[in-house]
Design a protein around this motif. Structure first.
Motif, PDB file in Angstrom:
ATOM      1  N   GLU A   1      15.539  -1.338  -5.864  1.00 43.90           N
ATOM      2  CA  GLU A   1      15.161  -0.351  -6.887  1.00 43.90           C
ATOM      3  C   GLU A   1      13.757  -0.512  -7.464  1.00 43.90           C
ATOM      4  O   GLU A   1      13.158   0.444  -7.899  1.00 43.90           O
ATOM      5  CB  GLU A   1      16.168  -0.402  -8.034  1.00 43.90           C
ATOM      6  CG  GLU A   1      17.554  -0.006  -7.645  1.00 43.90           C
ATOM      7  CD  GLU A   1      17.718   1.478  -7.349  1.00 43.90           C
ATOM      8  OE1 GLU A   1      18.721   1.842  -6.757  1.00 43.90           O
ATOM      9  OE2 GLU A   1      16.825   2.270  -7.708  1.00 43.90           O
ATOM     10  N   ASN A   2      13.242  -1.718  -7.526  1.00 45.58           N
ATOM     11  CA  ASN A   2      11.968  -1.973  -8.195  1.00 45.58           C
ATOM     12  C   ASN A   2      10.803  -1.688  -7.256  1.00 45.58           C
ATOM     13  O   ASN A   2      10.595  -2.393  -6.275  1.00 45.58           O
ATOM     14  CB  ASN A   2      11.954  -3.427  -8.684  1.00 45.58           C
ATOM     15  CG  ASN A   2      10.743  -3.739  -9.515  1.00 45.58           C
ATOM     16  OD1 ASN A   2       9.611  -3.596  -9.052  1.00 45.58           O
ATOM     17  ND2 ASN A   2      10.961  -4.181 -10.732  1.00 45.58           N
ATOM     18  N   ALA A   3      10.008  -0.655  -7.548  1.00 44.81           N
ATOM     19  CA  ALA A   3       8.935  -0.218  -6.650  1.00 44.81           C
ATOM     20  C   ALA A   3       7.893  -1.304  -6.415  1.00 44.81           C
ATOM     21  O   ALA A   3       7.473  -1.529  -5.276  1.00 44.81           O
ATOM     22  CB  ALA A   3       8.259   1.031  -7.217  1.00 44.81           C
ATOM     23  N   LEU A   4       7.461  -1.982  -7.465  1.00 41.01           N
ATOM     24  CA  LEU A   4       6.439  -3.014  -7.285  1.00 41.01           C
ATOM     25  C   LEU A   4       7.016  -4.262  -6.632  1.00 41.01           C
ATOM     26  O   LEU A   4       6.311  -4.984  -5.933  1.00 41.01           O
ATOM     27  CB  LEU A   4       5.757  -3.321  -8.610  1.00 41.01           C
ATOM     28  CG  LEU A   4       4.920  -2.148  -9.133  1.00 41.01           C
ATOM     29  CD1 LEU A   4       4.406  -2.426 -10.538  1.00 41.01           C
ATOM     30  CD2 LEU A   4       3.776  -1.822  -8.197  1.00 41.01           C
ATOM     31  N   GLY A   5       8.300  -4.504  -6.819  1.00 36.98           N
ATOM     32  CA  GLY A   5       8.964  -5.577  -6.085  1.00 36.98           C
ATOM     33  C   GLY A   5       9.029  -5.247  -4.607  1.00 36.98           C
ATOM     34  O   GLY A   5       8.778  -6.104  -3.749  1.00 36.98           O
ATOM     35  N   ALA A   6       9.354  -3.998  -4.286  1.00 42.17           N
ATOM     36  CA  ALA A   6       9.393  -3.570  -2.881  1.00 42.17           C
ATOM     37  C   ALA A   6       8.008  -3.683  -2.258  1.00 42.17           C
ATOM     38  O   ALA A   6       7.865  -4.114  -1.111  1.00 42.17           O
ATOM     39  CB  ALA A   6       9.906  -2.136  -2.780  1.00 42.17           C
ATOM     40  N   PHE A   7       6.977  -3.323  -3.013  1.00 43.94           N
ATOM     41  CA  PHE A   7       5.609  -3.446  -2.509  1.00 43.94           C
ATOM     42  C   PHE A   7       5.269  -4.908  -2.222  1.00 43.94           C
ATOM     43  O   PHE A   7       4.654  -5.226  -1.205  1.00 43.94           O
ATOM     44  CB  PHE A   7       4.623  -2.843  -3.522  1.00 43.94           C
ATOM     45  CG  PHE A   7       3.202  -2.869  -3.057  1.00 43.94           C
ATOM     46  CD1 PHE A   7       2.801  -2.116  -1.964  1.00 43.94           C
ATOM     47  CD2 PHE A   7       2.259  -3.646  -3.712  1.00 43.94           C
ATOM     48  CE1 PHE A   7       1.490  -2.140  -1.528  1.00 43.94           C
ATOM     49  CE2 PHE A   7       0.941  -3.669  -3.293  1.00 43.94           C
ATOM     50  CZ  PHE A   7       0.553  -2.923  -2.193  1.00 43.94           C
ATOM     51  N   THR A   8       5.701  -5.804  -3.091  1.00 43.49           N
ATOM     52  CA  THR A   8       5.478  -7.240  -2.872  1.00 43.49           C
ATOM     53  C   THR A   8       6.155  -7.694  -1.589  1.00 43.49           C
ATOM     54  O   THR A   8       5.569  -8.424  -0.788  1.00 43.49           O
ATOM     55  CB  THR A   8       5.991  -8.052  -4.080  1.00 43.49           C
ATOM     56  OG1 THR A   8       5.315  -7.613  -5.265  1.00 43.49           O
ATOM     57  CG2 THR A   8       5.768  -9.545  -3.881  1.00 43.49           C
ATOM     58  N   VAL A   9       7.398  -7.253  -1.372  1.00 41.01           N
ATOM     59  CA  VAL A   9       8.116  -7.604  -0.135  1.00 41.01           C
ATOM     60  C   VAL A   9       7.367  -7.077   1.078  1.00 41.01           C
ATOM     61  O   VAL A   9       7.143  -7.819   2.051  1.00 41.01           O
ATOM     62  CB  VAL A   9       9.558  -7.038  -0.155  1.00 41.01           C
ATOM     63  CG1 VAL A   9      10.227  -7.202   1.208  1.00 41.01           C
ATOM     64  CG2 VAL A   9      10.383  -7.707  -1.238  1.00 41.01           C
ATOM     65  N   LEU A  10       6.966  -5.816   1.051  1.00 36.72           N
ATOM     66  CA  LEU A  10       6.282  -5.228   2.205  1.00 36.72           C
ATOM     67  C   LEU A  10       4.958  -5.917   2.489  1.00 36.72           C
ATOM     68  O   LEU A  10       4.606  -6.134   3.656  1.00 36.72           O
ATOM     69  CB  LEU A  10       6.089  -3.730   1.986  1.00 36.72           C
ATOM     70  CG  LEU A  10       7.389  -2.927   1.931  1.00 36.72           C
ATOM     71  CD1 LEU A  10       7.114  -1.482   1.547  1.00 36.72           C
ATOM     72  CD2 LEU A  10       8.146  -3.007   3.253  1.00 36.72           C
ATOM     73  N   LYS A  11       4.227  -6.299   1.452  1.00 35.09           N
ATOM     74  CA  LYS A  11       2.984  -7.058   1.663  1.00 35.09           C
ATOM     75  C   LYS A  11       3.286  -8.411   2.306  1.00 35.09           C
ATOM     76  O   LYS A  11       2.598  -8.832   3.231  1.00 35.09           O
ATOM     77  CB  LYS A  11       2.234  -7.266   0.348  1.00 35.09           C
ATOM     78  CG  LYS A  11       1.438  -6.062  -0.090  1.00 35.09           C
ATOM     79  CD  LYS A  11       0.490  -6.379  -1.225  1.00 35.09           C
ATOM     80  CE  LYS A  11      -0.579  -7.342  -0.880  1.00 35.09           C
ATOM     81  NZ  LYS A  11      -1.857  -6.815  -0.474  1.00 35.09           N
TER      82      LYS A  11
END
Length: 182
Positions: A165-175
């Motif tokens: 759910e957390n957009a910036l958490g997802a961005f961290t994972v993808l990075k």
């Protein structure tokens, strides 16, 4: 920067943020802009994509008042006054999960929303994480955190399906997943 701050008024102050009304001066027109701008003033924070010694992602599930739901996220939290972001990442990882990083590297930083915020999100990749014999940091009193270990191969699909759910958490994972050696 095109504009300069002429006047800032704090309208609301409450943890973890305040709301400011900002009056701007435009040097090109040599005038104060008629439009009022509003800004959230909040501390910068860290997100940590952590992997244990078996290459399992160390995630947290916790209740979030914004959604009034449990959300799956990476560990993270606020940077204390005069604290280095790397030290905050190490502390938050242990506070929220009980793990310490064997290795930790920066994935960079980003503005959460430059239209209305001044703070930064600092992202880290922590590998070879382990549970120390003596834990030094513990969750805050109000945190209700469940630790979730997950195969990293499933994360991209979970993000695509909206299960993270957390957009910036997802961005961290993808990075973090862009690194060849994880």
């Amino acid at each position: 920067m095109l504009w300069t701050e002429r006047h800032v008024t704090k309208l609301v102050e409450t943890p973890p943020f305040s709301v400011e009304e900002v009056t701007l001066f435009d040097p090109n027109s040599q005038s104060v802009l008629d439009h009022k701008y509003y800004r959230l003033q909040a501390p910068s924070w860290v997100n940590i994509f952590a992997l244990d010694q078996n290459r399992k992602a160390i995630l947290v599930r916790q209740p979030r008042v914004g959604m009034m739901a449990m959300t799956l996220e990476v560990p993270g939290g606020g940077i204390d006054d005069s604290e280095d972001p790397l030290e905050a990442a190490k502390r938050e990882l242990e506070e929220e999960t009980g793990y310490r990083a064997g290795k930790i590297i920066s994935l960079g930083s980003i503005s959460p929303n430059p239209a209305i915020m001044k703070n930064r999100l600092h992202m880290y990749l922590a590998t070879e994480c382990f549970i120390p014999e003596k834990r030094e940091h513990h969750p805050d009193a109000m945190e209700r955190i469940e630790i979730v270990l997950m195969d990293i191969e499933t994360l991209d699909d979970r993000i695509n399906k909206g299960l993270f759910e957390n957009a910036l958490g997802a961005f961290t994972v993808l990075k973090a997943l862009r690194y060849q050696d994880i």
